[in-house]
Design a protein around this motif. Sequence first.
Motif, PDB file in Angstrom:
ATOM      1  N   PHE A 195      48.927 -33.748  -7.477  1.00 51.26           N
ATOM      2  CA  PHE A 195      48.030 -32.689  -7.908  1.00 51.26           C
ATOM      3  C   PHE A 195      48.036 -32.670  -9.426  1.00 51.26           C
ATOM      4  N   ARG A 196      47.045 -31.971 -10.000  1.00 55.04           N
ATOM      5  CA  ARG A 196      46.916 -31.953 -11.455  1.00 55.04           C
ATOM      6  C   ARG A 196      46.861 -30.523 -11.972  1.00 55.04           C
ATOM      7  N   VAL A 197      47.398 -30.345 -13.171  1.00 60.26           N
ATOM      8  CA  VAL A 197      47.389 -29.046 -13.827  1.00 60.26           C
ATOM      9  C   VAL A 197      46.772 -29.210 -15.210  1.00 60.26           C
ATOM     10  N   GLY A 198      45.666 -28.511 -15.460  1.00 62.34           N
ATOM     11  CA  GLY A 198      44.989 -28.596 -16.746  1.00 62.34           C
ATOM     12  C   GLY A 198      45.682 -27.770 -17.814  1.00 62.34           C
ATOM     13  N   CYS A 199      45.510 -28.209 -19.061  1.00 62.48           N
ATOM     14  CA  CYS A 199      46.134 -27.548 -20.210  1.00 62.48           C
ATOM     15  C   CYS A 199      45.095 -26.933 -21.142  1.00 62.48           C
ATOM     16  N   ILE A 200      43.807 -27.067 -20.812  1.00 63.80           N
ATOM     17  CA  ILE A 200      42.751 -26.658 -21.727  1.00 63.80           C
ATOM     18  C   ILE A 200      42.103 -25.358 -21.256  1.00 63.80           C
ATOM     19  N   GLY A 201      41.341 -24.750 -22.157  1.00 64.50           N
ATOM     20  CA  GLY A 201      40.727 -23.464 -21.868  1.00 64.50           C
ATOM     21  C   GLY A 201      41.467 -22.330 -22.558  1.00 64.50           C
ATOM     22  N   GLN A 202      41.072 -21.117 -22.251  1.00 67.46           N
ATOM     23  CA  GLN A 202      41.654 -19.934 -22.886  1.00 67.46           C
ATOM     24  C   GLN A 202      43.029 -19.619 -22.304  1.00 67.46           C
ATOM     25  N   MET A 203      43.989 -20.480 -22.655  1.00 61.17           N
ATOM     26  CA  MET A 203      45.378 -20.330 -22.219  1.00 61.17           C
ATOM     27  C   MET A 203      46.286 -20.713 -23.369  1.00 61.17           C
ATOM     28  N   ASP A 204      47.456 -20.079 -23.414  1.00 67.04           N
ATOM     29  CA  ASP A 204      48.456 -20.458 -24.395  1.00 67.04           C
ATOM     30  C   ASP A 204      49.791 -20.668 -23.690  1.00 67.04           C
ATOM     31  N   GLU A 205      50.844 -20.884 -24.465  1.00 66.20           N
ATOM     32  CA  GLU A 205      52.147 -21.204 -23.878  1.00 66.20           C
ATOM     33  C   GLU A 205      52.692 -20.073 -23.015  1.00 66.20           C
ATOM     34  N   HIS A 206      52.315 -18.828 -23.325  1.00 68.39           N
ATOM     35  CA  HIS A 206      52.766 -17.693 -22.512  1.00 68.39           C
ATOM     36  C   HIS A 206      52.154 -17.773 -21.111  1.00 68.39           C
ATOM     37  N   VAL A 207      50.892 -18.155 -21.054  1.00 68.83           N
ATOM     38  CA  VAL A 207      50.234 -18.332 -19.760  1.00 68.83           C
ATOM     39  C   VAL A 207      50.877 -19.489 -19.002  1.00 68.83           C
ATOM     40  N   MET A 208      51.180 -20.575 -19.701  1.00 66.77           N
ATOM     41  CA  MET A 208      51.748 -21.741 -19.033  1.00 66.77           C
ATOM     42  C   MET A 208      53.135 -21.442 -18.454  1.00 66.77           C
ATOM     43  N   ARG A 209      53.874 -20.577 -19.098  1.00 67.18           N
ATOM     44  CA  ARG A 209      55.165 -20.178 -18.517  1.00 67.18           C
ATOM     45  C   ARG A 209      54.951 -19.421 -17.204  1.00 67.18           C
ATOM     46  N   LYS A 210      53.876 -18.639 -17.161  1.00 67.15           N
ATOM     47  CA  LYS A 210      53.564 -17.926 -15.925  1.00 67.15           C
ATOM     48  C   LYS A 210      53.107 -18.901 -14.836  1.00 67.15           C
ATOM     49  N   VAL A 211      52.460 -19.984 -15.247  1.00 62.20           N
ATOM     50  CA  VAL A 211      52.074 -21.023 -14.295  1.00 62.20           C
ATOM     51  C   VAL A 211      53.323 -21.604 -13.635  1.00 62.20           C
ATOM     52  N   VAL A 212      54.327 -21.895 -14.443  1.00 66.00           N
ATOM     53  CA  VAL A 212      55.577 -22.457 -13.921  1.00 66.00           C
ATOM     54  C   VAL A 212      56.268 -21.453 -12.994  1.00 66.00           C
ATOM     55  N   GLU A 213      56.279 -20.194 -13.403  1.00 67.03           N
ATOM     56  CA  GLU A 213      56.876 -19.163 -12.545  1.00 67.03           C
ATOM     57  C   GLU A 213      56.157 -19.087 -11.206  1.00 67.03           C
ATOM     58  N   ALA A 214      54.838 -19.171 -11.246  1.00 67.71           N
ATOM     59  CA  ALA A 214      54.052 -19.119 -10.015  1.00 67.71           C
ATOM     60  C   ALA A 214      54.338 -20.327  -9.132  1.00 67.71           C
ATOM     61  N   ALA A 215      54.509 -21.495  -9.752  1.00 64.85           N
ATOM     62  CA  ALA A 215      54.823 -22.699  -8.978  1.00 64.85           C
ATOM     63  C   ALA A 215      56.185 -22.564  -8.301  1.00 64.85           C
ATOM     64  N   GLY A 216      57.168 -22.050  -9.046  1.00 64.05           N
ATOM     65  CA  GLY A 216      58.499 -21.862  -8.473  1.00 64.05           C
ATOM     66  C   GLY A 216      58.479 -20.872  -7.322  1.00 64.05           C
ATOM     67  N   ALA A 217      57.775 -19.765  -7.502  1.00 66.28           N
ATOM     68  CA  ALA A 217      57.683 -18.755  -6.446  1.00 66.28           C
ATOM     69  C   ALA A 217      56.964 -19.304  -5.222  1.00 66.28           C
ATOM     70  N   SER A 218      55.936 -20.120  -5.443  1.00 66.69           N
ATOM     71  CA  SER A 218      55.181 -20.696  -4.328  1.00 66.69           C
ATOM     72  C   SER A 218      56.049 -21.656  -3.516  1.00 66.69           C
ATOM     73  N   LEU A 219      56.861 -22.436  -4.202  1.00 66.06           N
ATOM     74  CA  LEU A 219      57.781 -23.336  -3.497  1.00 66.06           C
ATOM     75  C   LEU A 219      58.728 -22.548  -2.599  1.00 66.06           C
ATOM     76  N   LYS A 220      59.245 -21.453  -3.136  1.00 61.53           N
ATOM     77  CA  LYS A 220      60.162 -20.629  -2.346  1.00 61.53           C
ATOM     78  C   LYS A 220      59.467 -20.058  -1.114  1.00 61.53           C
ATOM     79  N   GLU A 221      58.238 -19.600  -1.294  1.00 58.66           N
ATOM     80  CA  GLU A 221      57.503 -19.044  -0.158  1.00 58.66           C
ATOM     81  C   GLU A 221      57.244 -20.093   0.916  1.00 58.66           C
ATOM     82  N   MET A 222      57.141 -21.345   0.513  1.00 52.54           N
ATOM     83  CA  MET A 222      56.911 -22.431   1.466  1.00 52.54           C
ATOM     84  C   MET A 222      58.203 -22.941   2.088  1.00 52.54           C
ATOM     85  N   GLY A 223      59.334 -22.515   1.524  1.00 50.38           N
ATOM     86  CA  GLY A 223      60.612 -23.021   2.002  1.00 50.38           C
ATOM     87  C   GLY A 223      60.945 -24.393   1.465  1.00 50.38           C
ATOM     88  N   VAL A 224      60.370 -24.738   0.323  1.00 42.84           N
ATOM     89  CA  VAL A 224      60.653 -26.026  -0.311  1.00 42.84           C
ATOM     90  C   VAL A 224      61.847 -25.851  -1.252  1.00 42.84           C
TER      91      VAL A 224
END
Length: 395
Positions: free
Chosen positions: A348-377
């Motif tokens: 899968f791919r994750v874009g870095c462009i658009g109206q986002m900064d490093e604070h948003v990208m940290r939230k992206v990582v948090e969301a990915a981690g939480a999603s893995l947990k919800e899936m039992g990964v």
Amino acid sequence: MADTSTRIAPPHLGEPYLLTPGPLTTSLATKEAMLRDWGSWDDDFRAMTLEMRTRLLDMLGTGQGDFDCVPMQGSGTFAVEAMLASFLPKDSKTLVLANGAYGKRSVQTLEYLGRDHVVLDKGDYLPPRGEEVAQILADDPAITHVVAIHCETSSGILNPVEEISEATYAAGRKLLVDSMSAFGAIELQPSEIRYEALVSSANKCIEGVPGFGFVIARKSELEAAKGRSHSLSLDVHAQWAHMNKTGQWRFTPPTHVVAAFLEALRAHEAEGGVQGRGARYTSNRDVMVEGMRKLGFETLLKDRWLSPIIVTFFCPADENFDFDRFYQLMKDKGFIIYPGKLTIVDSFRVGCIGQMDEHVMRKVVEAAGASLKEMGVTDATPPAIALEERAKLAA
């Protein structure tokens, strides 16, 4: 890099962030610019078109006087076809450098156009190198042009356009660049990298909305293109000549999209131009990649080839991982990611462009981690074949 903490706002009305290579998340000011209607023949709109063309040329830095900018209605692919049909003579032969979907699309376009061509196909994810280009051009003196993709978003690879250009012109050939997903964030100044024309789109690194692309080309190439195109609507010379004579587009322009793009161009300048925009995207990539790697994800590409535009990750080998569910969980948390295009392993791919900064990208990582947990990964490590494939790519 300029502080973006007060400039980057959450998407309007609860929209999710678009972590894609365009369309992408735009600013509220850019959206609001589309709330007024414009007359396509009116002097005010003609002034807007002129300002837009001037601002785009300014991004070339020194040497821009040899170039002009021609906006073309339609998606980016429309503009690519317009460039190829207008600047490749009917008796030309083109070397297309392909390492993903967009190089292959240029090949398909040339097939439609009936233009002679050869292809250096590096597979999906290896860069074409200057020495390879030099050898092909030496072996085939009939080749007149080279077409290169600046950033191949199939994989997120940033191709080495500078060495490709050096090899092309050392052999006395001409270079056309598809900079669709890179222009505005990665320098492409003709004083540093020689080319005849480039093409990009409103809804990429300048952070406008979809509706038109633009061709930036040497005036000498624009003049030579007269009568060459197969298409009335995609004739770059005709659009250029008409626009310079009247200030108007030949056919109905995307007025609201142009107004939004002008707002985006002004914001681009305020951020520090190409350098400022590129610095934010690079920070986005670095923060996101570091965080995803800590979760156990692996990137397809080694750091050397990672672009600041979009990054490809291997899917985890864990049997509990399902991309469709992962996608929906990420979307539920406010982030729309992008499916991968690898043929051997899932990604899968994750874009870095658009109206986002490093604070948003940290939230992206948090969301990915939480999603893995919800899936039992419990482990995001990719299958062994993925790492074997990457080792081949790096060889």
